[in-house]
Design a protein around this motif. Structure first.
Motif, PDB file in Angstrom:
ATOM      1  N   LEU A  28       3.264  -1.714  -2.539  1.00 33.92           N
ATOM      2  CA  LEU A  28       1.875  -2.076  -2.836  1.00 33.92           C
ATOM      3  C   LEU A  28       1.459  -1.586  -4.221  1.00 33.92           C
ATOM      4  CD1 LEU A  28       0.212  -0.670   0.437  1.00 33.92           C
ATOM      5  CD2 LEU A  28       1.135  -2.968   0.128  1.00 33.92           C
ATOM      6  N   ILE A  29       0.732  -2.439  -4.940  1.00 34.83           N
ATOM      7  CA  ILE A  29       0.000  -1.993  -6.133  1.00 34.83           C
ATOM      8  C   ILE A  29      -1.472  -2.163  -5.771  1.00 34.83           C
ATOM      9  CG2 ILE A  29      -0.458  -2.373  -8.590  1.00 34.83           C
ATOM     10  CD1 ILE A  29       2.333  -3.869  -8.627  1.00 34.83           C
ATOM     11  N   LEU A  30      -2.181  -1.054  -5.716  1.00 37.09           N
ATOM     12  CA  LEU A  30      -3.567  -1.101  -5.235  1.00 37.09           C
ATOM     13  C   LEU A  30      -4.528  -0.753  -6.364  1.00 37.09           C
ATOM     14  CD1 LEU A  30      -3.099   0.789  -1.825  1.00 37.09           C
ATOM     15  CD2 LEU A  30      -2.806  -1.659  -2.322  1.00 37.09           C
ATOM     16  N   THR A  31      -5.582  -1.544  -6.494  1.00 43.54           N
ATOM     17  CA  THR A  31      -6.550  -1.284  -7.565  1.00 43.54           C
ATOM     18  C   THR A  31      -7.978  -1.188  -7.020  1.00 43.54           C
ATOM     19  OG1 THR A  31      -7.389  -3.454  -8.296  1.00 43.54           O
ATOM     20  CG2 THR A  31      -5.129  -2.930  -8.892  1.00 43.54           C
ATOM     21  N   GLY A  32      -8.828  -0.597  -7.838  1.00 45.96           N
ATOM     22  CA  GLY A  32     -10.244  -0.427  -7.492  1.00 45.96           C
ATOM     23  C   GLY A  32     -10.815   0.635  -8.415  1.00 45.96           C
ATOM     24  N   GLY A  46       2.633   5.798   2.303  1.00 46.52           N
ATOM     25  CA  GLY A  46       4.046   6.006   1.932  1.00 46.52           C
ATOM     26  C   GLY A  46       4.295   6.738   0.637  1.00 46.52           C
ATOM     27  N   GLY A  47       3.233   7.112  -0.094  1.00 49.23           N
ATOM     28  CA  GLY A  47       3.432   7.880  -1.327  1.00 49.23           C
ATOM     29  C   GLY A  47       3.796   7.008  -2.512  1.00 49.23           C
ATOM     30  N   PRO A  48       4.021   7.653  -3.673  1.00 55.53           N
ATOM     31  CA  PRO A  48       4.187   6.921  -4.935  1.00 55.53           C
ATOM     32  C   PRO A  48       5.397   5.980  -4.987  1.00 55.53           C
ATOM     33  CG  PRO A  48       3.956   9.286  -5.317  1.00 55.53           C
ATOM     34  CD  PRO A  48       4.004   9.111  -3.845  1.00 55.53           C
ATOM     35  N   LYS A  49       6.404   6.191  -4.144  1.00 57.18           N
ATOM     36  CA  LYS A  49       7.550   5.271  -4.167  1.00 57.18           C
ATOM     37  C   LYS A  49       7.184   3.917  -3.554  1.00 57.18           C
ATOM     38  CE  LYS A  49      11.751   7.862  -4.483  1.00 57.18           C
ATOM     39  NZ  LYS A  49      12.760   8.584  -3.767  1.00 57.18           N
ATOM     40  N   GLN A  50       6.283   3.955  -2.591  1.00 50.25           N
ATOM     41  CA  GLN A  50       5.880   2.728  -1.884  1.00 50.25           C
ATOM     42  C   GLN A  50       4.597   2.132  -2.440  1.00 50.25           C
ATOM     43  OE1 GLN A  50       8.835   1.973  -0.031  1.00 50.25           O
ATOM     44  NE2 GLN A  50       7.160   0.889   0.989  1.00 50.25           N
ATOM     45  N   VAL A  51       3.730   3.017  -2.964  1.00 52.31           N
ATOM     46  CA  VAL A  51       2.374   2.586  -3.341  1.00 52.31           C
ATOM     47  C   VAL A  51       2.051   3.072  -4.750  1.00 52.31           C
ATOM     48  CG1 VAL A  51      -0.071   2.649  -2.704  1.00 52.31           C
ATOM     49  CG2 VAL A  51       1.678   2.871  -0.917  1.00 52.31           C
ATOM     50  N   HIS A  52       1.789   2.122  -5.650  1.00 50.37           N
ATOM     51  CA  HIS A  52       1.337   2.473  -6.996  1.00 50.37           C
ATOM     52  C   HIS A  52      -0.159   2.203  -7.069  1.00 50.37           C
ATOM     53  CE1 HIS A  52       1.382   3.041 -11.295  1.00 50.37           C
ATOM     54  NE2 HIS A  52       0.807   1.863 -11.464  1.00 50.37           N
ATOM     55  N   ILE A  53      -0.914   3.164  -7.549  1.00 51.02           N
ATOM     56  CA  ILE A  53      -2.368   2.954  -7.619  1.00 51.02           C
ATOM     57  C   ILE A  53      -2.826   2.874  -9.080  1.00 51.02           C
ATOM     58  CG2 ILE A  53      -2.989   3.896  -5.354  1.00 51.02           C
ATOM     59  CD1 ILE A  53      -3.613   6.558  -6.708  1.00 51.02           C
ATOM     60  N   CYS A  54      -3.789   1.991  -9.313  1.00 48.58           N
ATOM     61  CA  CYS A  54      -4.351   1.821 -10.664  1.00 48.58           C
ATOM     62  C   CYS A  54      -5.868   1.812 -10.517  1.00 48.58           C
ATOM     63  CB  CYS A  54      -3.964   0.490 -11.281  1.00 48.58           C
ATOM     64  SG  CYS A  54      -2.243   0.067 -11.227  1.00 48.58           S
ATOM     65  N   CYS A  55      -6.495   2.826 -11.086  1.00 51.53           N
ATOM     66  CA  CYS A  55      -7.952   2.926 -10.985  1.00 51.53           C
ATOM     67  C   CYS A  55      -8.584   2.361 -12.262  1.00 51.53           C
ATOM     68  CB  CYS A  55      -8.329   4.394 -10.803  1.00 51.53           C
ATOM     69  SG  CYS A  55     -10.070   4.607 -10.483  1.00 51.53           S
ATOM     70  N   PHE A  56      -9.220   1.221 -12.141  1.00 47.79           N
ATOM     71  CA  PHE A  56      -9.890   0.643 -13.319  1.00 47.79           C
ATOM     72  C   PHE A  56     -10.970  -0.331 -12.871  1.00 47.79           C
ATOM     73  CE2 PHE A  56      -6.211  -2.089 -12.464  1.00 47.79           C
ATOM     74  CZ  PHE A  56      -6.768  -3.361 -12.483  1.00 47.79           C
ATOM     75  N   ASP A  57     -11.851  -0.610 -13.826  1.00 40.92           N
ATOM     76  CA  ASP A  57     -12.912  -1.588 -13.586  1.00 40.92           C
ATOM     77  C   ASP A  57     -12.370  -2.951 -14.018  1.00 40.92           C
ATOM     78  OD1 ASP A  57     -15.151  -3.280 -13.785  1.00 40.92           O
ATOM     79  OD2 ASP A  57     -16.471  -1.560 -14.134  1.00 40.92           O
ATOM     80  N   ILE A  58     -12.366  -3.893 -13.085  1.00 42.70           N
ATOM     81  CA  ILE A  58     -11.721  -5.180 -13.352  1.00 42.70           C
ATOM     82  C   ILE A  58     -12.471  -6.012 -14.397  1.00 42.70           C
ATOM     83  CG2 ILE A  58     -12.843  -6.679 -11.626  1.00 42.70           C
ATOM     84  CD1 ILE A  58      -9.970  -7.426 -10.755  1.00 42.70           C
TER      85      ILE A  58
END
Ligand code: NDP
Ligand code: 8X3
Length: 252
Positions: A28-32, A46-58
């Motif tokens: 997963l790449i999850l944003t918000g 699942g942690g950083p290997k399974q899930v990459h998060i990106c915090c930004f204003d779209i």
């Protein structure tokens, strides 16, 4: 292992979709914009290997481009982009709305979705496959009083989905516009600016769609064979339908 990027994963449809795809082993790449919620989801799913998060204003074009440019190698092949981040603000008639609200809806629902789509497409074209799933709305098909710019922004999403499909013919990239009706999420709290009573009223004495209903739909779409393209899907709760056209009559 396949990868889905979900914009607006911190609540509602996006969050439910993240949980469902994680349960089937997708990366997963999850944003918000809400970092704490993103971090909690990353830990839970699942942690950083399974899930990459990106915090930004779209609505920030540079931030969107930066997020795509800085994806770790193991997340750089995006199989599905779920363009879900969006919002309605207010339900006032057009002569009384706050112009800032109108701008924010255009910036988020239209421009944010454009930025993500434009940024991901060259890579998908290189891959020779990919799937853009947009979250439109019944509001894009059926205008209602006070819907004004929200309805128009979702009509954009519908037409944009159809038009880019025409551009992408022969590339192997699929595009679907999901058009949900009344669904119980944080949508109404956002629309009514944290007026709990008004927001709850939207879901009272009726059975609304759930975020899970939409997550199930996204998962089904992603599971269809590569030669199948569902173009649009309008989904209402059973307890919602269109009304008759309105006619104004002067009092006698
Ligand atoms: P929610 O309010 O629960 O979720 C909206 C998501 O969008 C949040 O994760 C929010 O994240 C994100 N978002 C909003 N603005 C921005 C921004 N500027 N930058 C980045 N992310 C943003 O509502 P829903 O789950 O219901 O809504 C999801 C989509 O579904 C929207 O496009 C909505 O228009 C559409 N829709 C909703 C229906 C409903 O009845 N609920 C029906 C039809 C369509 P964060 O706040 O962390 O930034
Ligand atoms: C959200 C559904 O009917 O409130 O897109 O516009 S509605």
């Amino acid at each position: 292992m396949k990868t889905i990027m979900i914009t607006g994963a911190t609540s509602g449809f996006g969050e439910a979709t993240a949980r469902l795809f994680a349960s089937y082993g997708w990366k997963l790449i999850l944003t918000g914009r809400r970092q704490q919620r993103l971090a909690a989801l990353q830990l839970e799913l699942g942690g950083p290997k399974q899930v990459h998060i990106c915090c930004f204003d779209i609505t920030d074009r540079n931030a969107v481009e930066h997020a795509f440019e800085t994806l770790p190698d193991s997340f750089s092949n995006i199989d599905v982009l779920l363009n879900n981040a969006g919002l309605a603000l207010g339900l006032d008639p057009a002569d009384k709305t706050d112009l800032d609200d109108w701008e924010k809806m255009v910036d988020t629902n239209i421009k944010g979705l454009m930025y993500c789509t434009r940024t991901v497409l060259p890579k998908m074209k290189q891959q020779g496959s990919g799937y853009i799933i947009n979250i439109g709305s019944v509001a894009g098909n059926w205008p209602y009083p006070g819907g004004n710019v929200y309805c128009a922004s979702k009509a954009f999403v519908r037409q944009f989905s159809l038009a880019i499909r025409a551009d992408l013919l022969g590339t192997g990239i699929r595009v679907t516009n999901i058009e949900p009706g009344n669904a119980e999420t944080e949508f109404s709290m956002v629309r009514f600016k944290n007026d709990e009573q008004r927001a709850e009223g939207v879901y009272q004495q009726t059975v609304a769609l759930t975020a899970q209903d939409i997550a199930d739909t996204v998962f089904w779409l992603a599971s269809t064979p590569a030669h199948v393209n569902v173009t649009t899907m309008e989904i209402m709760p059973t307890e919602q339908a269109t009304g008759p056209l309105a006619i104004y009559r002067k009092e006698k």
